[in-house]
Write a protein that holds these residues in place. Structure first.
Motif, short mmCIF file in Angstrom:
data_model
loop_
_atom_site.label_atom_id
_atom_site.label_comp_id
_atom_site.label_asym_id
_atom_site.label_seq_id
_atom_site.Cartn_x
_atom_site.Cartn_y
_atom_site.Cartn_z
N UNK A 6 -3.10 4.25 -7.19
CA UNK A 6 -1.90 3.58 -7.68
C UNK A 6 -0.65 3.89 -6.85
N UNK A 7 -0.68 4.99 -6.11
CA UNK A 7 0.50 5.43 -5.36
C UNK A 7 0.06 5.84 -3.96
N UNK A 8 0.55 5.12 -2.94
CA UNK A 8 0.13 5.44 -1.57
C UNK A 8 1.11 4.85 -0.57
N UNK A 9 1.08 5.43 0.62
CA UNK A 9 1.84 4.94 1.77
C UNK A 9 0.91 4.96 2.96
N UNK A 10 0.91 3.88 3.71
CA UNK A 10 0.18 3.82 4.99
C UNK A 10 1.15 3.30 6.03
N UNK A 11 1.21 3.98 7.18
CA UNK A 11 2.11 3.55 8.23
C UNK A 11 1.44 3.70 9.58
N UNK A 12 1.75 2.80 10.50
CA UNK A 12 1.24 2.87 11.88
C UNK A 12 2.28 2.25 12.79
N UNK A 13 2.77 3.05 13.74
CA UNK A 13 3.83 2.54 14.60
C UNK A 13 5.04 2.17 13.77
N UNK A 14 5.48 0.93 13.87
CA UNK A 14 6.64 0.49 13.10
C UNK A 14 6.30 -0.24 11.82
N UNK A 56 4.77 -0.30 7.88
CA UNK A 56 4.53 0.53 6.71
C UNK A 56 4.24 -0.35 5.51
N UNK A 57 3.29 0.09 4.69
CA UNK A 57 2.99 -0.60 3.43
C UNK A 57 2.93 0.43 2.32
N UNK A 58 3.58 0.12 1.22
CA UNK A 58 3.68 1.01 0.07
C UNK A 58 2.89 0.44 -1.10
N UNK A 59 2.09 1.28 -1.72
CA UNK A 59 1.35 0.91 -2.92
C UNK A 59 1.99 1.62 -4.10
N UNK A 60 2.61 0.84 -4.99
CA UNK A 60 3.32 1.43 -6.11
C UNK A 60 4.53 2.22 -5.65
N UNK A 61 5.00 3.12 -6.51
CA UNK A 61 6.12 3.98 -6.15
C UNK A 61 5.60 5.39 -5.90
N UNK A 62 6.51 6.34 -5.74
CA UNK A 62 6.11 7.73 -5.48
C UNK A 62 6.14 8.51 -6.80
N UNK A 63 5.32 8.01 -7.75
CA UNK A 63 5.18 8.63 -9.06
C UNK A 63 6.53 8.81 -9.77
N UNK A 64 7.14 7.68 -10.04
CA UNK A 64 8.39 7.69 -10.79
C UNK A 64 9.64 7.62 -9.94
N UNK A 66 5.99 -0.67 -3.63
CA UNK A 66 5.06 -1.80 -3.66
C UNK A 66 5.50 -2.93 -2.73
N UNK A 67 5.80 -2.59 -1.49
CA UNK A 67 6.26 -3.60 -0.54
C UNK A 67 5.90 -3.16 0.88
N UNK A 68 6.21 -4.02 1.84
CA UNK A 68 5.94 -3.74 3.25
C UNK A 68 7.24 -3.77 4.04
N UNK A 69 7.27 -3.01 5.12
CA UNK A 69 8.43 -3.00 5.99
C UNK A 69 7.97 -2.76 7.42
N UNK A 70 8.48 -3.57 8.36
CA UNK A 70 8.09 -3.45 9.77
C UNK A 70 9.32 -3.52 10.65
#
Length: 328
Positions: free
Chosen positions: A194-202, A204-212, A236-240
């Protein structure tokens, strides 16, 4: 005394049985892994309830990046991209559904942006070597630049790709990393994270928030190695971000960088970076490259017509400009 001993012994047996029936839980925590992939630094961070699952998913994400790299790298001779570049001008090349669908997305954005996003930039791009400070000669640029034209890439039935002119090359560098980030997040979501961050280079994609709390995503300063220009609270969004500082060299006062304008085959100079926010990393990756090529005025007009996306531009004069959704 004997009665007390018997009671204590009985209590010990009860507690031992409880431990066997109800094993101690693996405590939930954050699991993190930095790794190199697709020519850049990547990082995954996730919250898992179980240690075994958390550690397994970290390696699953790394493996997913490498799987996509094996399909889409121009530096791996056996990749589908390399096969297309070798043979598609002679005969149609059959590729997998995944690769074909990404080519379709690239074609759609090329049409939408009037060619500002164009994966055939590689027809000139492969003549640059930023580490060795090599750029195409005037004669090479003159002959190769007309080959930058997405209309020379034909997507046929049954996942077949054909180039209609010799010399055309493609590179998915403006969309593949974002796609890999998005696929990795999908893998985690499917596993119940439910809560995750994945990033590579520039990208980034966020899954949910950072637990509150929201995730804080920094926008890199384009001229200071460890500097940032802003931190955005997101969930819960993407940024590049695409910038002229990622791969470049400077010669005679001119900055030659890896983002090429399809119309000239050369690096545009009006912006230092563009950051795009949106619902998925595949699109934000491609859109940040598109806006950089378009420049400030045209890029701002374009992003205002994309209701799911916002952008931050940093001009060559170090000025920040925000699309209307962020400016508010």
């Amino acid at each position: 005394m004997r009665l007390l001993f018997i009671r204590l012994q009985w209590l010990f047996y009860v507690l031992s049985a409880s431990v066997l029936l109800f094993p101690a839980p693996a405590y939930a925590q954050w699991y993190r892994l930095p790794f190199q992939t697709m020519g850049t630094q990547a990082y995954v961070e996730l919250w898992a309830e179980d240690a075994s699952q958390g550690k397994t998913l970290l390696t699953d994400v790394q493996s997913e990046f490498e799987r996509i790299n094996q399909l889409m790298s121009p530096y791996i001779a056996s990749s589908e991209l390399s096969q297309v570049n070798r043979d598609a001008a002679t005969n149609p090349v059959t590729v997998g559904a995944e690769f074909y669908q990404l080519l379709q997305q690239a074609e759609q954005l090329a049409g939408l942006s009037d060619g500002a996003f164009d994966i055939s930039f590689a027809s000139v791009g492969f003549s640059y070597d930023y580490r060795q400070h090599i750029k195409p000669s005037a004669a090479e640029l003159s002959s190769q630049q007309p080959l930058i034209n997405y209309r020379l890439i034909t997507l046929l039935a049954n996942n077949q790709v054909r180039f209609t002119q010799q010399g055309v090359k493609i590179d998915l560098g403006g969309i593949a990393k974002g796609y890999a980030v998005e696929q990795a997040i999908g893998l985690l979501a499917k596993a119940g994270i439910k809560h995750a961050l994945v990033t590579a280079g520039g990208d980034t994609r966020l899954l949910g928030d950072k637990r509150g709390r929201p995730w804080l995503v920094a926008i890199k300063h384009p001229r200071k190695a460890d500097g940032i220009v802003a931190q955005l609270p997101l969930s819960d969004s993407a940024i590049s971000t695409s910038g002229d500082y990622e791969r470049f060299f400077i010669e005679d006062g001119v900055r030659y960088h890896h983002i090429l304008d399809p119309k000239s085959g050369q690096s545009p100079s009006g912006l230092m970076s563009v950051t795009v926010l949106g619902p998925d990393a595949t699109r934000t990756d491609a859109m940040s490259t598109t806006l950089f090529v378009m420049g400030l005025a045209r890029g701002m007009a374009f992003i205002e017509q994309q209701p799911e996306f916002e952008a931050i531009f940093i001009s060559s004069e170090h000025q920040l400009y925000f699309s209307s959704g962020l400016a508010q």
